[in-house]
Design a protein around this motif. Structure first.
Motif, mmCIF file in Angstrom:
data_model
loop_
_atom_site.group_PDB
_atom_site.id
_atom_site.type_symbol
_atom_site.label_atom_id
_atom_site.label_comp_id
_atom_site.label_asym_id
_atom_site.label_seq_id
_atom_site.Cartn_x
_atom_site.Cartn_y
_atom_site.Cartn_z
ATOM 1 N N THR A 1 1.662 5.029 0.704
ATOM 2 C CA THR A 1 1.175 6.036 1.738
ATOM 3 C C THR A 1 0.781 7.356 1.140
ATOM 4 O OG1 THR A 1 3.352 6.664 2.311
ATOM 5 C CG2 THR A 1 2.302 5.015 3.653
ATOM 6 N N SER A 2 0.242 8.369 1.546
ATOM 7 C CA SER A 2 -0.198 9.741 0.848
ATOM 8 C C SER A 2 1.210 10.294 0.619
ATOM 9 C CB SER A 2 -1.235 10.321 1.545
ATOM 10 O OG SER A 2 -0.702 10.753 2.922
ATOM 11 N N GLU B 1 0.751 -1.207 0.046
ATOM 12 C CA GLU B 1 0.062 -0.175 -0.067
ATOM 13 C C GLU B 1 0.850 1.100 -0.043
ATOM 14 O OE1 GLU B 1 -3.371 0.374 -0.177
ATOM 15 O OE2 GLU B 1 -3.530 -1.894 -0.402
#
Length: 83
Positions: free
Chosen positions: A64-65, A62
């Motif tokens: 991350t921003s 995933e």
């Protein structure tokens, strides 16, 4: 067949001067080449969403921003200038 244009989202993972790339072959059994991680943007999907999906599908990670950029510009290393 009419050629089509497909928008893609790709991301570069750079660590210690090395770039993570995936090996790919257009046709199985033919020459392989390296390409950045990513893929096609689905209808109604934003580029950032596509990039996150592709990293999840291809690498099982995933983003991350803080790691996702969406400026659409090429990122090049700064060149050192002589003093």
């Amino acid at each position: 067949m009419t050629p089509r244009i497909r928008n893609i989202a790709v991301g570069l993972v750079v660590r210690d001067g090395r770039v993570l790339a995936e090996e790919h072959a257009v046709v199985p059994g033919h020459h392989r080449f390296a390409r950045a991680i990513g893929g096609g943007i689905e209808f109604g999907e934003r580029a950032e969403q596509a990039l996150r999906r592709e990293f999840r599908e291809e690498l099982g990670v995933e983003l991350t921003s803080r790691t996702a950029r969406r400026d659409g510009k090429s990122v090049r290393p700064r060149r050192r200038t002589r003093s």
